[in-house]
Scaffold this active site. Structure first.
Site, mmCIF file in Angstrom:
data_model
loop_
_atom_site.group_PDB
_atom_site.id
_atom_site.type_symbol
_atom_site.label_atom_id
_atom_site.label_comp_id
_atom_site.label_asym_id
_atom_site.label_seq_id
_atom_site.Cartn_x
_atom_site.Cartn_y
_atom_site.Cartn_z
ATOM 1 C CG ASN A 81 -2.848 5.367 -1.134
ATOM 2 O OD1 ASN A 81 -2.837 4.275 -0.571
ATOM 3 N ND2 ASN A 81 -3.850 5.778 -1.879
ATOM 4 C CG ASP A 116 -1.610 1.248 1.539
ATOM 5 O OD1 ASP A 116 -1.814 2.034 0.591
ATOM 6 O OD2 ASP A 116 -1.975 1.459 2.715
ATOM 7 C CG ASP A 134 -12.435 -14.850 -13.172
ATOM 8 O OD1 ASP A 134 -11.788 -15.381 -12.265
ATOM 9 O OD2 ASP A 134 -13.631 -14.547 -13.076
ATOM 10 C CG ASP A 148 -5.719 3.420 0.517
ATOM 11 O OD1 ASP A 148 -4.807 2.568 0.619
ATOM 12 O OD2 ASP A 148 -6.362 3.603 -0.536
ATOM 13 C CD GLU A 178 -10.807 -19.697 -12.112
ATOM 14 O OE1 GLU A 178 -11.176 -20.092 -11.016
ATOM 15 O OE2 GLU A 178 -11.485 -18.903 -12.784
ATOM 16 C CG ASP A 212 -1.399 1.579 -3.626
ATOM 17 O OD1 ASP A 212 -0.186 1.401 -3.883
ATOM 18 O OD2 ASP A 212 -1.802 2.120 -2.565
HETATM 19 C C1 BGC Z 1 -11.771 -16.008 -9.291
HETATM 20 C C2 BGC Z 1 -12.505 -15.754 -8.029
HETATM 21 C C3 BGC Z 1 -13.799 -15.053 -8.366
HETATM 22 C C4 BGC Z 1 -14.602 -15.812 -9.415
HETATM 23 C C5 BGC Z 1 -15.662 -14.964 -10.015
HETATM 24 C C6 BGC Z 1 -12.713 -16.936 -9.974
HETATM 25 O O1 BGC Z 1 -12.570 -18.175 -10.172
HETATM 26 O O2 BGC Z 1 -10.503 -16.564 -9.137
HETATM 27 O O3 BGC Z 1 -11.743 -15.029 -7.120
HETATM 28 O O4 BGC Z 1 -14.575 -14.956 -7.213
HETATM 29 O O5 BGC Z 1 -13.799 -16.231 -10.463
HETATM 30 O O6 BGC Z 1 -15.115 -14.016 -10.864
HETATM 31 MG MG MG Z 2 -3.377 2.186 -1.071
#
Ligand code: BGC
Ligand code: MG
Length: 543
Positions: free
Chosen positions: A33, A31, A212, A35, A277, A39
């Site tokens: 900044n 991080d 994804d 918060d 994935e 980032d």
């Molecule tokens: C990602 C997860 C996400 C899901 C929905 C996946 O398999 O790795 O973190 O919640 O897809 O996008």
């Molecule tokens: Mg930050």
């Protein structure tokens, strides 16, 4: 195109075949900044650490504009950075620096669903049933006399029905959270949009994409029932992930999408790649995502799911290597990620879990192919099991009681007080609290300390990059060994590296493989050989 960051790395188009990729869960890495949220600028500042660790590439989890219902996997604008993480300018500065250090950048792309805040979905909600706006998503009429039942029995991966009803009576599909409506990938505008999004990031110099839910974009025609769900039988449909067929996953037509994406990747110089994935019923079906006209890699989750035993590892390694030979692409090994309990904890937690996790790292890094590390595994971080419920943010938690927050706790960098240097000096904020035990696991506490997990990873990665025996992409040769022991050889051009892992319950005397190069626990010399302790691994070399 606005900015391009020509990579000095463009000469090696096959880099991904043997790369070590480090997954950065952006929110929890560093991080800049104060918060309390990681980032892009934080990543940029820590690039020298990653280069020194010895990784070839980073995979960044989504940093796009998002309401963050699912940690950024709910994207509202695919072409911009969420203010929480910085700006597009920060991204460009980060990737320029990364390339200058010889580190490639892979970004996450989330094509199965958008955020419900995405302008397309907002327009769909505002429009009438049957409108072109609704056609980009999967809206349907319900069952029952008044359409008060969902259109079918599909279940969200996060638990509960996969359908939500809108005020005019129609239902829309969301295989994940209701804030993540599924797109209709049979719609040409959807396809064109994502091809353009790919180009947007390729133009900014990204070296690849992690896709994804790569198995999810096409749903079976007619949206047929699965036949059971947790409401009817108490058995969740998601139990079939990676084991069976579901009408909303791994449909043959999904491959058309990747056959259209591949030429886009190939039209850029420098070996731009994509990793899926994907979950499929069998390793054979998973392998169909990979090949010269589709994707470069798909994660081998069977390796992640293997239990701590020589038998179990050997089985998944053999299957994965056989499949990769058939498709002519490397296996993609992974032990942990942001969705799964960290492997220290899966292997037994505490001291035993850590010993096994260290040994598993030497196992994975000795295998041919590409290895993905998850941030913090190089520090031996365990899953945080005792996060207070009110701090948990995973949308799955409310629906199923299962939460992925415990592997997403911010990384400890230095110092005596939480969050251990996660933010700038003096900052006490972190979006999830790090446990007190992590003080001893910080980067500063381990750097330069012989035998620390960090130094083990550094040593293994150095050897992996420089040892001639590991240079090839050929398979492995199993060596005869006692049950409980896993022993295999890699050899190229006269050099031989042997990896031995002891998953049994007694130390084993090892002789005849040459000199030890790196070991996950101290070895003792005995009778001219070496005694390998329980739950440990070692690499030997002979040149
Ligand atoms: C990602 C997860 C996400 C899901 C929905 C996946 O398999 O790795 O973190 O919640 O897809 O996008
Ligand atoms: Mg930050």
């Amino acid at each position: 195109m606005t900015v391009s960051t020509p990579s000095p790395l463009t000469s090696d188009a096959d880099w991904w075949r043997s790369a070590v990729v480090y997954q950065v869960y952006v929110r929890s890495f560093a991080d800049s900044n104060g918060d309390g949220i990681g980032d892009l600028q934080g990543i940029r500042e820590r690039l020298p650490y990653l280069r020194d660790l010895g990784v070839d590439a980073l995979w960044l989890t989504p940093f796009y504009t998002s309401p963050m219902v699912d940690g950024g996997y709910d994207v509202a604008d695919y072409r911009d950075v969420d203010p929480m993480f910085g700006t597009l300018g920060d991204f460009e500065a980060m990737i320029t620096d990364a390339h200058a250090l010889g580190v490639r950048i892979i970004v996450d792309i989330v094509p199965n669903h958008t955020s419900s805040r995405h302008p397309w979905f907002q327009a769909a909600l505002a429009a009438a049933p049957g409108s072109p706006e609704r056609a980009r998503y999967l809206f349907a009429e319900g069952n029952g006399e008044h359409g008060e039942q969902p259109p079918n029995d599909w279940e969200s991966i996060f638990g509960g029905p996969a359908w939500t009803r809108v005020p005019d009576g129609q239902w829309y599909l969301h295989l994940f959270d209701p804030a993540q409506p599924d797109l209709n990938w049979r719609h040409p505008e959807v396809r064109a949009e994502f091809e353009d999004v790919l180009r947007f990031w390729l133009d900014r110099g990204v070296d690849g994409f992690r896709i994804d839910v790569a198995h999810g974009m096409i749903k079976a025609e007619g949206l047929p029932d699965v036949g059971f769900n947790s409401m009817t039988t108490g058995r969740r449909q998601s139990e079939l992930l990676g084991k069976g067929r579901l009408p909303y996953f791994d449909q043959d037509e999904v491959h058309d999408i990747y056959r259209a994406w591949r030429p886009i990747l190939d039209s850029y110089p420098g070996g731009r790649m994509a990793v899926a994935e994907a979950w499929a019923e069998t390793p054979q079906r998973l392998a169909r995502y990979i090949g010269p006209d589709e994707l470069h890699q798909a994660f081998s989750f069977d390796f992640l799911d293997a239990t701590w035993s020589a038998d179990s590892f050997r089985k998944v390694i053999d299957t994965a290597l056989a499949e990769s030979t058939i498709v002519g692409a490397p296996t993609t090994w992974v032990l942990s990620n942001h969705d799964r309990q960290r492997h220290v904890t899966r292997y037994g937690d505490g001291e035993v879990g850590l010993r096994r996790a260290r040994a598993a790292a030497l196992l994975m890094l000795a295998l041919p192919g590409c290895a993905y590390l998850y941030q913090g595994e190089e520090l031996g971080l365990p899953e945080v099991l005792d996060l207070p419920d009110e701090l948990r943010q995973d949308p799955a938690f409310l629906r199923t009681g299962e939460s992925r927050d415990g592997c997403r706790v911010p990384i400890p960098w230095s110092g005596d007080l939480a969050p251990y240097g996660f933010g700038p000096a003096g900052s006490e904020l972190s979006w999830l609290p790090a446990p007190a035990t992590w003080r001893a696991l910080s980067v500063a506490a381990q750097a330069g300390v012989p035998g620390s997990t960090l130094e083990l990873y550094r040593a293994a990665l150095r050897i992996r990059h420089t040892h001639p025996a590991l240079a090839g992409t050929d398979g492995i040769t199993w060596l005869e060994s006692d049950p409980g022991l896993l022993a295999f050889r890699r050899d190229t051009g006269g050099a031989v590296l042997t990896c031995v892992v002891n998953t049994g319950d007694a130390p084993v005397l090892i002789d005849g493989y040459g000199q030890p190069l790196v070991a996950s626990e101290a070895l003792t010399e005995r009778d001219g050989g070496h005694l390998l302790p329980v739950d440990a691994a070692v690499w030997f070399e002979r040149r």
